[in-house]
Design a protein around this motif. Structure first.
Motif, mmCIF file in Angstrom:
data_model
loop_
_atom_site.group_PDB
_atom_site.id
_atom_site.type_symbol
_atom_site.label_atom_id
_atom_site.label_comp_id
_atom_site.label_asym_id
_atom_site.label_seq_id
_atom_site.Cartn_x
_atom_site.Cartn_y
_atom_site.Cartn_z
ATOM 1 N N ASN A 150 -98.697 17.479 18.174
ATOM 2 C CA ASN A 150 -98.486 18.791 17.553
ATOM 3 C C ASN A 150 -97.826 18.606 16.189
ATOM 4 O OD1 ASN A 150 -95.550 18.563 18.038
ATOM 5 N ND2 ASN A 150 -96.118 18.894 20.181
ATOM 6 N N HIS A 194 -104.230 22.693 23.608
ATOM 7 C CA HIS A 194 -104.663 21.866 22.476
ATOM 8 C C HIS A 194 -105.240 22.732 21.360
ATOM 9 C CE1 HIS A 194 -106.370 18.536 20.191
ATOM 10 N NE2 HIS A 194 -107.456 19.279 20.079
ATOM 11 N N GLU A 249 -102.477 24.256 19.392
ATOM 12 C CA GLU A 249 -101.618 23.352 18.638
ATOM 13 C C GLU A 249 -102.364 22.523 17.595
ATOM 14 O OE1 GLU A 249 -99.766 21.050 21.684
ATOM 15 O OE2 GLU A 249 -98.172 22.527 22.040
ATOM 16 N N MET A 268 -101.282 21.391 13.615
ATOM 17 C CA MET A 268 -101.032 19.954 13.505
ATOM 18 C C MET A 268 -101.873 19.339 12.387
ATOM 19 S SD MET A 268 -101.864 16.978 16.279
ATOM 20 C CE MET A 268 -103.616 17.428 16.209
#
Length: 293
Positions: free
Chosen positions: A161, A217, A220, A224
């Motif tokens: 992240n 996922h 994030e 990221m």
């Protein structure tokens, strides 16, 4: 006015410096051309033994004060990070470091602080704080470089992240190339379900856990990736919803370019350092001859 002998010495030193610089350049050119014919720093593709994986320590000592080559490979669960990482590591002589495997290994080690952390619900993986995870990855790389001369790494599944990006920069203090594999959630879910029987991960067989992992996922990943690019990381997105050979071909070309640039940068740095040292030595000798002439 300088005497004839003094002028001859100056010209002679200058000629030798120029010739040695030229020789170093030619030597580097031949080495670079030889590298271009290989799949990494191993054997040439024409060699019948070319399929034997080269060793990671082939990358060591390319230049003074050498920094490690670290390639980060990211993506949602089920996009093929593990499969592609194994292929790239064996092809290019990279040390494959899986973040998930490392944390599970440390979780089983009673001497590690990770063994004291709680496991994620329905999983064998520990819940590792972002700063600790980044520190442990860097420690693993440092130890590999120090003990085994491992200078080229493929880090799989890290960072997780945008918070880990910040912590990672505090440790590594440099940017690295990033490969981001992507595929539709349905494809990832299908692959995770298909590997459940042999993966040894209980969460792979739980559809609710799988959906939660994929949704987390998705939430994030974009912050990221944005953080990575904002910090100067070069992020290359690769569609993994294709045939295995097609994906590997694109990754092969991509990683070969990264490895080539790493070797070229190191070799140029070494050649420049050597030329500068020779020039300084020649200058000092010329000055000394002038003073004593």
């Amino acid at each position: 006015m300088l005497g004839l002998a003094q002028r001859f010495n100056i010209v002679s030193h200058s000629f030798r410096t120029t010739w040695l610089s030229f020789s170093l350049g030619i030597g580097f050119h031949h080495l670079w051309c030889a590298f271009q014919k290989t799949d990494g720093l191993g054997k040439t593709s024409q060699d019948p033994q070319a399929l034997q994986p080269p060793k990671a320590q082939d990358y060591r000592g390319l230049c003074k004060d050498q920094k490690p080559l670290i390639i980060l490979i990211l993506g949602a669960p089920g996009v093929g990070k593990g499969t592609q990482s194994a292929y790239l590591a064996s092809t290019f002589g990279l040390t494959h470091l899986s973040y998930g495997d490392l944390m599970r290994q440390l979780s089983d080690d009673r001497a590690s602080v990770v063994s004291t952390l709680p496991l994620k619900e329905g999983s064998k993986s520990p819940s590792v704080p972002d700063d600790l995870g980044a520190l442990l990855v860097w420690k693993e790389i440092e130890q590999g470089m120090r003990n085994d001369n491992k200078m080229a790494w493929l880090v799989d599944g890290f960072p997780r992240n945008h918070r880990q990006v910040t912590k990672w920069m505090e440790q590594a203090a440099s940017v690295q190339p990033v490969i981001y594999l992507f595929a539709p959630m349905s494809v990832s879910a299908s692959r995770i379900s298909g590997r459940a029987s042999g993966s040894g991960r209980p969460e792979d067989g739980d559809q609710d856990v799988t959906l939660d992992r994929l949704l987390r996922h998705r939430k994030e990943s974009e912050p990221m990736l944005a953080k990575l690019e904002d910090q100067g990381f070069q992020v290359k997105r690769v569609n993994s919803d294709r045939g295995l050979a097609e994906v590997q071909e694109e990754l092969h070309t991509l990683v070969k370019g990264i490895a080539s640039e790493y070797v070229r940068a190191c070799m140029f740095k070494d050649v420049e350092q050597r030329i500068e040292m020779i020039a300084q030595q020649s200058s000092h000798r010329t000055l000394s001859d002038t003073r004593t002439g």
